[in-house]
Design a protein around this motif. Sequence first.
Motif, PDB file in Angstrom:
ATOM      1  N   HIS A 194       0.832  -1.209   0.000  1.00 17.63           N
ATOM      2  CA  HIS A 194       0.000   0.000   0.000  1.00 17.63           C
ATOM      3  C   HIS A 194       0.867   1.260   0.000  1.00 17.63           C
ATOM      4  CE1 HIS A 194      -3.504  -2.450   0.449  1.00 17.63           C
ATOM      5  NE2 HIS A 194      -3.118  -2.929   1.606  1.00 17.63           N
ATOM      6  N   ARG A 195       1.962   1.219   0.734  1.00 16.27           N
ATOM      7  CA  ARG A 195       2.855   2.382   0.757  1.00 16.27           C
ATOM      8  C   ARG A 195       3.448   2.617  -0.624  1.00 16.27           C
ATOM      9  NH1 ARG A 195       8.648   2.838   2.165  1.00 16.27           N
ATOM     10  NH2 ARG A 195       9.078   5.032   2.617  1.00 16.27           N
ATOM     11  N   ALA A 196       3.817   1.530  -1.304  1.00 18.33           N
ATOM     12  CA  ALA A 196       4.416   1.662  -2.624  1.00 18.33           C
ATOM     13  C   ALA A 196       3.442   2.264  -3.637  1.00 18.33           C
ATOM     14  CB  ALA A 196       4.903   0.300  -3.120  1.00 18.33           C
ATOM     15  N   ALA A 197       2.153   2.107  -3.374  1.00 18.92           N
ATOM     16  CA  ALA A 197       1.148   2.644  -4.295  1.00 18.92           C
ATOM     17  C   ALA A 197       1.061   4.162  -4.232  1.00 18.92           C
ATOM     18  CB  ALA A 197      -0.219   2.040  -3.994  1.00 18.92           C
ATOM     19  N   GLY A 198       1.625   4.759  -3.192  1.00 18.56           N
ATOM     20  CA  GLY A 198       1.604   6.213  -3.066  1.00 18.56           C
ATOM     21  C   GLY A 198       0.185   6.764  -2.976  1.00 18.56           C
ATOM     22  N   ARG A 199      -0.068   7.809  -3.740  1.00 22.74           N
ATOM     23  CA  ARG A 199      -1.372   8.461  -3.676  1.00 22.74           C
ATOM     24  C   ARG A 199      -2.506   7.568  -4.162  1.00 22.74           C
ATOM     25  NH1 ARG A 199      -0.099  14.621  -5.871  1.00 22.74           N
ATOM     26  NH2 ARG A 199       1.356  15.219  -4.168  1.00 22.74           N
ATOM     27  N   ALA A 200      -2.170   6.574  -4.958  1.00 17.28           N
ATOM     28  CA  ALA A 200      -3.208   5.682  -5.467  1.00 17.28           C
ATOM     29  C   ALA A 200      -3.908   4.937  -4.336  1.00 17.28           C
ATOM     30  CB  ALA A 200      -2.603   4.684  -6.453  1.00 17.28           C
ATOM     31  N   TYR A 201      -3.193   4.682  -3.253  1.00 14.89           N
ATOM     32  CA  TYR A 201      -3.805   3.999  -2.113  1.00 14.89           C
ATOM     33  C   TYR A 201      -4.915   4.845  -1.498  1.00 14.89           C
ATOM     34  CZ  TYR A 201      -4.292   2.343   2.722  1.00 14.89           C
ATOM     35  OH  TYR A 201      -4.799   1.926   3.925  1.00 14.89           O
ATOM     36  N   GLY A 202      -4.612   6.072  -1.160  1.00 12.84           N
ATOM     37  CA  GLY A 202      -5.626   6.948  -0.591  1.00 12.84           C
ATOM     38  C   GLY A 202      -6.774   7.195  -1.542  1.00 12.84           C
ATOM     39  N   ALA A 203      -6.452   7.325  -2.825  1.00 12.46           N
ATOM     40  CA  ALA A 203      -7.505   7.545  -3.808  1.00 12.46           C
ATOM     41  C   ALA A 203      -8.414   6.333  -3.918  1.00 12.46           C
ATOM     42  CB  ALA A 203      -6.877   7.848  -5.171  1.00 12.46           C
ATOM     43  N   ALA A 204      -7.843   5.135  -3.830  1.00 19.16           N
ATOM     44  CA  ALA A 204      -8.656   3.919  -3.914  1.00 19.16           C
ATOM     45  C   ALA A 204      -9.584   3.797  -2.713  1.00 19.16           C
ATOM     46  CB  ALA A 204      -7.751   2.695  -4.025  1.00 19.16           C
ATOM     47  N   LEU A 205      -9.083   4.144  -1.532  1.00 16.07           N
ATOM     48  CA  LEU A 205      -9.934   4.099  -0.340  1.00 16.07           C
ATOM     49  C   LEU A 205     -11.031   5.159  -0.410  1.00 16.07           C
ATOM     50  CD1 LEU A 205      -7.647   3.512   2.787  1.00 16.07           C
ATOM     51  CD2 LEU A 205      -9.471   2.033   1.914  1.00 16.07           C
ATOM     52  N   ALA A 206     -10.670   6.352  -0.857  1.00 20.68           N
ATOM     53  CA  ALA A 206     -11.673   7.414  -0.979  1.00 20.68           C
ATOM     54  C   ALA A 206     -12.746   7.013  -1.980  1.00 20.68           C
ATOM     55  CB  ALA A 206     -11.002   8.716  -1.404  1.00 20.68           C
ATOM     56  N   ASP A 207     -12.345   6.357  -3.035  1.00 20.98           N
ATOM     57  CA  ASP A 207     -13.290   5.862  -4.037  1.00 20.98           C
ATOM     58  C   ASP A 207     -14.205   4.811  -3.417  1.00 20.98           C
ATOM     59  OD1 ASP A 207     -14.511   5.435  -6.508  1.00 20.98           O
ATOM     60  OD2 ASP A 207     -12.962   4.052  -7.189  1.00 20.98           O
ATOM     61  N   TYR A 208     -13.616   3.870  -2.667  1.00 23.85           N
ATOM     62  CA  TYR A 208     -14.406   2.822  -2.013  1.00 23.85           C
ATOM     63  C   TYR A 208     -15.447   3.432  -1.080  1.00 23.85           C
ATOM     64  CZ  TYR A 208     -15.498  -1.299   0.819  1.00 23.85           C
ATOM     65  OH  TYR A 208     -16.149  -2.324   1.473  1.00 23.85           O
ATOM     66  N   ALA A 209     -15.076   4.495  -0.406  1.00 23.16           N
ATOM     67  CA  ALA A 209     -15.993   5.128   0.543  1.00 23.16           C
ATOM     68  C   ALA A 209     -17.259   5.624  -0.137  1.00 23.16           C
ATOM     69  CB  ALA A 209     -15.298   6.286   1.253  1.00 23.16           C
ATOM     70  N   GLY A 210     -17.204   5.822  -1.445  1.00 19.33           N
ATOM     71  CA  GLY A 210     -18.401   6.241  -2.160  1.00 19.33           C
ATOM     72  C   GLY A 210     -19.502   5.204  -2.135  1.00 19.33           C
ATOM     73  N   GLY A 211     -19.114   3.943  -1.986  1.00 23.61           N
ATOM     74  CA  GLY A 211     -20.096   2.886  -1.763  1.00 23.61           C
ATOM     75  C   GLY A 211     -20.735   2.281  -2.992  1.00 23.61           C
ATOM     76  N   SER A 212     -20.346   2.710  -4.171  1.00 22.06           N
ATOM     77  CA  SER A 212     -20.977   2.154  -5.375  1.00 22.06           C
ATOM     78  C   SER A 212     -20.341   0.817  -5.720  1.00 22.06           C
ATOM     79  CB  SER A 212     -20.813   3.113  -6.544  1.00 22.06           C
ATOM     80  OG  SER A 212     -19.472   3.143  -6.987  1.00 22.06           O
ATOM     81  N   PRO A 213     -21.065  -0.048  -6.424  1.00 21.25           N
ATOM     82  CA  PRO A 213     -20.461  -1.313  -6.871  1.00 21.25           C
ATOM     83  C   PRO A 213     -19.195  -1.102  -7.694  1.00 21.25           C
ATOM     84  CG  PRO A 213     -22.847  -1.387  -7.128  1.00 21.25           C
ATOM     85  CD  PRO A 213     -22.507   0.022  -6.759  1.00 21.25           C
ATOM     86  N   ALA A 214     -19.191  -0.064  -8.517  1.00 28.37           N
ATOM     87  CA  ALA A 214     -18.007   0.216  -9.322  1.00 28.37           C
ATOM     88  C   ALA A 214     -16.815   0.593  -8.445  1.00 28.37           C
ATOM     89  CB  ALA A 214     -18.298   1.335 -10.322  1.00 28.37           C
ATOM     90  N   SER A 215     -17.081   1.311  -7.353  1.00 30.18           N
ATOM     91  CA  SER A 215     -16.011   1.702  -6.436  1.00 30.18           C
ATOM     92  C   SER A 215     -15.412   0.486  -5.745  1.00 30.18           C
ATOM     93  CB  SER A 215     -16.551   2.685  -5.397  1.00 30.18           C
ATOM     94  OG  SER A 215     -17.000   3.876  -6.005  1.00 30.18           O
TER      95      SER A 215
END
Length: 245
Positions: A194-215
Amino acid sequence: MPDPFSALMDLEGVPSAFAATRDGIDSLLRDRGLRRTSPEATAESLLRGAAASAAIEGAPYDLEALRAGEGDPLALAAARMSTELLGLVPTWQRAPLQALARLHTLVARGGVADADLGRPVDPAGARRLTALAQTLAAPSDAPGLVVAAVVHAEVATAGAFASDNGLVARAAERLVLVARGVDPAALTVPEAGHRAAGRAYGAALADYAGGSPASVHRWLLYAAQAFADGAEASPVEPPRGPRRT
């Protein structure tokens, strides 16, 4: 009853992504001599994971300081939590909420009021953790990697605790990988992935928080790659020289 974890395997690309990641983890651990590993290798993996997890939250990444019991307070708290992590596997298997409470108590001690240690302070977040625990109690045919990814995202985005939800979430992810037999000796370092992913990690979690199936779909595909990267960060060295037959 429906199995929410197994239902995720119907998402396009998810089965193949996680199958490839699991194959890679199994191959890597086998080639590096899983059966010959020592408690020291597990301890080193947990220490690297603690350092990486704290670094995600902004702490300096300093393994040597942590080995000496020194350094950033958040990194030290993460290391403290890591020393008890494997001992919480039985608790996780029978009472996930209790294990999460203990993880928060370990990492947040001295940082929040004693009354808030191990206790969800956000009602909506508490309901999400309760629902997660109920889902975990039901039988599931889903791969352990998928369960670990969902547990991580749910705990992190629920925000149930007064602090350190991300650190608790990444530790819970480790617990799932051990408890579900993906990495029973805790030799991979998913936090490093997750650390190696850099900003993509936080962005993926923020996306997941949206709650949609696509997220959720996007989070799972992200997690499959992060787990693969975490396996490559294992402290167990590959064998040297030709194998004897």
